[in-house]
Design a protein around this motif. Structure first.
Motif, PDB file in Angstrom:
ATOM      1  N   UNK A  97       3.766   5.565  -5.494  1.00  0.00           N
ATOM      2  CA  UNK A  97       3.957   5.822  -6.927  1.00  0.00           C
ATOM      3  C   UNK A  97       2.593   6.619  -7.387  1.00  0.00           C
ATOM      4  N   UNK A  98       1.662   6.733  -6.712  1.00  0.00           N
ATOM      5  CA  UNK A  98       0.447   7.865  -7.009  1.00  0.00           C
ATOM      6  C   UNK A  98       1.004   9.243  -6.675  1.00  0.00           C
ATOM      7  N   UNK A  99       1.678   9.374  -5.697  1.00  0.00           N
ATOM      8  CA  UNK A  99       2.314  10.842  -5.203  1.00  0.00           C
ATOM      9  C   UNK A  99       3.243  11.277  -6.411  1.00  0.00           C
ATOM     10  N   UNK A 100       4.132  10.301  -7.080  1.00  0.00           N
ATOM     11  CA  UNK A 100       4.858  10.726  -8.102  1.00  0.00           C
ATOM     12  C   UNK A 100       4.120  10.971  -9.400  1.00  0.00           C
ATOM     13  N   UNK A 101       3.283  10.112  -9.538  1.00  0.00           N
ATOM     14  CA  UNK A 101       2.539  10.470 -11.154  1.00  0.00           C
ATOM     15  C   UNK A 101       1.722  12.007 -10.870  1.00  0.00           C
ATOM     16  N   UNK A 102       0.927  12.033  -9.551  1.00  0.00           N
ATOM     17  CA  UNK A 102       0.171  13.316  -9.504  1.00  0.00           C
ATOM     18  C   UNK A 102       1.181  14.470  -9.590  1.00  0.00           C
ATOM     19  N   UNK A 103       2.613  14.192  -8.866  1.00  0.00           N
ATOM     20  CA  UNK A 103       3.507  15.413  -8.917  1.00  0.00           C
ATOM     21  C   UNK A 103       3.850  15.792 -10.362  1.00  0.00           C
ATOM     22  N   UNK A 104       4.080  14.722 -11.164  1.00  0.00           N
ATOM     23  CA  UNK A 104       4.660  14.714 -12.472  1.00  0.00           C
ATOM     24  C   UNK A 104       3.721  15.349 -13.426  1.00  0.00           C
ATOM     25  N   UNK A 140       0.944  -1.118  -0.138  1.00  0.00           N
ATOM     26  CA  UNK A 140      -0.029  -0.092   0.211  1.00  0.00           C
ATOM     27  C   UNK A 140       0.878   1.344   0.029  1.00  0.00           C
ATOM     28  N   UNK A 141       1.840   1.282   0.823  1.00  0.00           N
ATOM     29  CA  UNK A 141       2.597   2.256   0.732  1.00  0.00           C
ATOM     30  C   UNK A 141       3.550   2.688  -0.350  1.00  0.00           C
ATOM     31  N   UNK A 142       3.719   1.660  -1.225  1.00  0.00           N
ATOM     32  CA  UNK A 142       4.410   1.725  -2.275  1.00  0.00           C
ATOM     33  C   UNK A 142       3.583   2.224  -3.591  1.00  0.00           C
ATOM     34  N   UNK A 143       2.314   1.808  -3.450  1.00  0.00           N
ATOM     35  CA  UNK A 143       1.437   2.418  -4.484  1.00  0.00           C
ATOM     36  C   UNK A 143       1.125   3.908  -4.171  1.00  0.00           C
ATOM     37  N   UNK A 144       0.952   4.086  -2.728  1.00  0.00           N
ATOM     38  CA  UNK A 144       0.874   5.597  -2.446  1.00  0.00           C
ATOM     39  C   UNK A 144       1.932   6.573  -2.933  1.00  0.00           C
ATOM     40  N   UNK A 172       4.409  15.454  -2.835  1.00  0.00           N
ATOM     41  CA  UNK A 172       4.128  14.698  -1.738  1.00  0.00           C
ATOM     42  C   UNK A 172       5.119  13.460  -1.432  1.00  0.00           C
ATOM     43  N   UNK A 173       6.154  13.425  -2.315  1.00  0.00           N
ATOM     44  CA  UNK A 173       7.176  12.270  -2.416  1.00  0.00           C
ATOM     45  C   UNK A 173       7.872  12.694  -1.084  1.00  0.00           C
ATOM     46  N   UNK A 174       8.164  13.929  -0.705  1.00  0.00           N
ATOM     47  CA  UNK A 174       9.169  14.196   0.208  1.00  0.00           C
ATOM     48  C   UNK A 174       8.811  13.676   1.613  1.00  0.00           C
ATOM     49  N   UNK A 175       7.521  13.409   1.611  1.00  0.00           N
ATOM     50  CA  UNK A 175       6.642  12.723   3.023  1.00  0.00           C
ATOM     51  C   UNK A 175       6.611  11.333   2.666  1.00  0.00           C
ATOM     52  N   UNK A 176       5.885  11.224   1.634  1.00  0.00           N
ATOM     53  CA  UNK A 176       5.517   9.777   1.233  1.00  0.00           C
ATOM     54  C   UNK A 176       7.018   8.743   1.212  1.00  0.00           C
ATOM     55  N   UNK A 177       7.866   9.216   0.606  1.00  0.00           N
ATOM     56  CA  UNK A 177       9.039   8.484   0.423  1.00  0.00           C
ATOM     57  C   UNK A 177       9.704   7.855   1.907  1.00  0.00           C
ATOM     58  N   UNK A 178      10.040   8.842   2.527  1.00  0.00           N
ATOM     59  CA  UNK A 178      10.553   8.051   3.834  1.00  0.00           C
ATOM     60  C   UNK A 178       9.549   7.301   4.559  1.00  0.00           C
ATOM     61  N   UNK A 179       8.214   7.460   4.460  1.00  0.00           N
ATOM     62  CA  UNK A 179       7.271   6.910   5.247  1.00  0.00           C
ATOM     63  C   UNK A 179       7.391   5.326   4.529  1.00  0.00           C
ATOM     64  N   UNK A 180       7.712   5.053   3.280  1.00  0.00           N
ATOM     65  CA  UNK A 180       7.401   3.894   2.589  1.00  0.00           C
ATOM     66  C   UNK A 180       8.929   3.205   2.881  1.00  0.00           C
ATOM     67  N   UNK A 181       9.900   4.064   3.054  1.00  0.00           N
ATOM     68  CA  UNK A 181      11.436   3.670   3.186  1.00  0.00           C
ATOM     69  C   UNK A 181      11.424   2.782   4.704  1.00  0.00           C
ATOM     70  N   UNK A 182      10.701   3.394   5.473  1.00  0.00           N
ATOM     71  CA  UNK A 182      10.650   2.847   7.035  1.00  0.00           C
ATOM     72  C   UNK A 182       9.859   1.428   6.725  1.00  0.00           C
TER      73      UNK A 182
END
Length: 93
Positions: A20-27, A14-18, A34-44
Motif C-alpha cells: 500500500x505504501x509503494x502504491x501511495x508513493x508511486x501515485x 507487513x507485506x500488505x502495508x509495504x 515499486x509495485x511491480x516487485x512488491x506485489x508478487x512478494x505480497x502475493x506469495x
C-alpha cells in the motif's frame, strides 16, 4: 509440516502495508514504481498465509465461519496483526 500461523499473519500484514505504501508513493509523490516487485512478494506471502490458515483450520478444528473471518482479515490493512493478536493470542499456531 505445520506452518506457524502467527508469524505468517504478521508477515502478511507487513507485506500488505509495504505494498500500500509503494502504491501511495508511486501515485502521490511520483516515486518509482515499486509495485511491480512488491506485489508478487505480497502475493506469495498471502498464498502461504492461506495454506497456513487451512492447516490451522484442520489442526484446531475451526468451523468455516471462523476460517472465513481469518481469511477475510488478510484483505484488510492490519488484519493480519488482528488475527495474530486477537484470535491466536500467545499460541504460535
Amino acid at each position: 509440516m505445520r506452518w506457524p500461523l502467527r508469524p505468517i499473519a504478521d508477515a502478511e500484514a507487513i507485506s500488505y502495508l509495504v505494498l500500500i505504501g509503494a502504491v501511495i508513493w508511486f501515485r502521490a509523490a511520483d516515486g518509482p514504481d515499486l509495485t511491480s516487485t512488491r506485489g508478487p512478494i505480497h502475493g506469495v506471502i498471502f498464498l502461504v498465509y492461506a495454506v497456513a490458515v487451512l492447516q490451522a483450520r484442520e489442526d484446531e478444528r475451526w468451523d468455516w465461519s471462523r476460517t472465513l473471518i481469518v481469511m477475510f482479515a488478510a484483505v484488510l490493512p492490519l488484519g493480519g496483526f488482528w488475527v495474530a493478536e486477537r484470535l491466536l493470542g500467545d499460541r504460535s499456531a
